[in-house]
Design a protein around this motif. Structure first.
Motif: not given
Length: 143
Positions: A104-132
């Motif tokens: 599981e990876f934390e993926v952090v997203f960013f919003w940056r403008t002159d009036t906004r600076s924000e970040q949010r995260s999600v969890a991305a589950e990654t599986v090994n499927e057929d060797g990849r």
């Protein structure tokens, strides 16, 4: 004597390295997560059945099937409204959920403008499927 000291210093400097303390599964799967999100951001975070087909090499078969029933109002890969997409991302912390099978990876997203600076995260589950490594689920990150 000076030349000997320079050669010795070069050898010592070359032998010093920072060890990678991340689990081998995380190292292997990180490229998939990074490439997937790079491609997703490169397509302006466009979510559609056509995009799922184009990104198939990064997505598990089961996740691709589940995505067919998702509304395009919310981007399922960033969990944000389509009307407010993030400007950038970073693949963060990784943890192994099942050795050689799921991470599981934390993926952090960013919003940056002159009036906004924000970040949010999600969890991305990654599986090994057929060797990849492929993304199998994106969910809200539990703090």
């Amino acid at each position: 004597k000076s030349l000997f000291c320079l050669v010795l210093a070069a050898i010592f400097a070359g032998s010093c390295s920072i060890p990678n303390l991340e689990a081998p599964d995380c190292i292997d799967a990180r490229d998939t997560a990074r490439e997937f999100y790079s491609q997703h951001f490169g397509s302006d975070l466009n979510f559609s059945p056509e995009r799922i087909a184009e990104q198939k090499r990064f997505i598990s078969n089961a996740y691709a099937d589940r995505l067919k029933n998702i509304s395009a109002d919310t981007d399922p890969f960033t969990m944000t409204p389509a009307s407010d997409p993030p400007k950038a991302f970073r693949i963060g912390e990784c943890r192994s959920l099942e050795p050689q099978k799921k991470v599981e990876f934390e993926v952090v997203f960013f919003w940056r403008t002159d009036t906004r600076s924000e970040q949010r995260s999600v969890a991305a589950e990654t599986v090994n499927e057929d060797g990849r490594w492929v993304i199998d689920r994106v969910k809200a990150k539990q703090e």
